[in-house]
Design an enzyme around this catalytic site. Structure first.
Site, mmCIF file in Angstrom:
data_model
loop_
_atom_site.group_PDB
_atom_site.id
_atom_site.type_symbol
_atom_site.label_atom_id
_atom_site.label_comp_id
_atom_site.label_asym_id
_atom_site.label_seq_id
_atom_site.Cartn_x
_atom_site.Cartn_y
_atom_site.Cartn_z
ATOM 1 N N ASP A 102 0.836 -1.203 0.000
ATOM 2 C CA ASP A 102 0.000 0.000 0.000
ATOM 3 C C ASP A 102 0.871 1.254 0.000
ATOM 4 O OD1 ASP A 102 -2.161 -1.683 0.275
ATOM 5 O OD2 ASP A 102 -2.379 -1.351 2.439
HETATM 6 N N1 URA Z 1 -1.409 -5.845 3.913
HETATM 7 C C1 URA Z 1 -1.821 -4.557 3.967
HETATM 8 O O1 URA Z 1 -2.818 -4.251 4.602
HETATM 9 N N2 URA Z 1 -1.098 -3.640 3.288
HETATM 10 C C2 URA Z 1 0.042 -3.929 2.597
HETATM 11 O O2 URA Z 1 0.656 -3.038 2.025
HETATM 12 C C3 URA Z 1 0.448 -5.261 2.570
HETATM 13 C C4 URA Z 1 -0.288 -6.209 3.231
#
Ligand code: URA
Length: 246
Positions: A102
């Site tokens: 993310d």
């Molecule tokens: N899980 C999440 O919530 N975000 C990420 O970036 C990776 C795994």
């Protein structure tokens, strides 16, 4: 890169077959027979295999410690993205990130042009372990909640239910500001999975950092964010093994 890996990457057969061919003198590097499969070669070397010049379409493997506030994308008109961390001389090598983190997650991203490895590392079939360090607030995890995470459970989201594969949660510590930290190991990679697991148990993730993938690690500390470097032979070995390619 090792000679046997480069030949395998060029589609000339399995590494065990290639090691055999190399030891029997089928391969020359810059006009000299090389019988050691671990011999180091690079793109500029001229390599022949059974007398035929081979096109070493070298596969490249890097690690980026992605900072928070960077998009996992190779192009974006408005926001910083991982391409900004890739040196300009590598821009033509068709590199791309393996999976995505993310925008507000920092940590380990593998960057490669090896499509097969990338596909396998992301496939739930290989259950490649990924460890996340989450800083969160909320009530402390109960033993029952940890057992539910370990068994796998179902999340309801916008009217749909989604199965979350068994994962391993280890409570780590409590920080002086009252927030808590835990390590979560996932063997799949669903969208926002860590944040959704925590939210399911009424905990809010404040910071998220991926610190390990298939045994390849970055520091827990965000000081190494922004680092971009080639993977070592040992790290590549771990990835190939996890992806069933060794
Ligand atoms: N899980 C999440 O919530 N975000 C990420 O970036 C990776 C795994």
């Amino acid at each position: 890169m090792r000679l046997d890996r480069l030949l395998a990457n060029s589609g000339l057969g399995t590494r065990s077959r290639l090691r055999d061919k190399i030891s029997h003198g089928s391969v020359q590097v810059n006009g000299v027979v090389v019988t050691d499969a671990s011999y180091h070669v690079n793109e500029s070397d001229s390599i022949t295999f059974d007398g035929q010049e081979i096109n070493c379409q070298t596969k490249l493997y890097y690690l980026l410690d992605k900072p928070d506030g960077v998009l996992t994308a190779m192009e974006d008109k408005r926001l910083p993205c991982v391409a900004d961390y890739i040196p300009s001389e590598l821009k033509s090598k068709k590199l791309s990130p393996v999976g995505r983190l993310d925008y507000h997650t920092s940590g380990l991203l593998i960057i490669t042009n090896d499509g097969e490895l990338s596909h396998r590392l992301q496939s739930p079939r290989y259950e490649v372990p990924k460890i996340y360090l989450a800083t969160y607030r909320g009530l402390e995890w109960t033993d029952e909640e940890i057992a539910t995470v370990a068994a796998g459970f179902s999340i309801r989201d916008k009217g749909y239910s989604e199965q979350i594969a068994p994962a391993d949660l280890k409570v780590k510590d409590k920080l002086s500001d009252g927030t808590m930290r835990a390590l979560l190991t996932l063997h799949e990679g669903k969208t926002h999975e860590v944040r959704r697991i925590f939210a399911h148990f009424n905990k809010e993730v404040l910071e998220l950092r991926r610190i390990e993938l298939a045994g390849v690690k970055v520091s827990e500390d965000i000081d190494s964010c922004g680092e971009f470097r080639p993977l070592t032979e040992d790290e590549l070995g771990l990835l190939f093994k996890a992806a069933g390619l060794k």
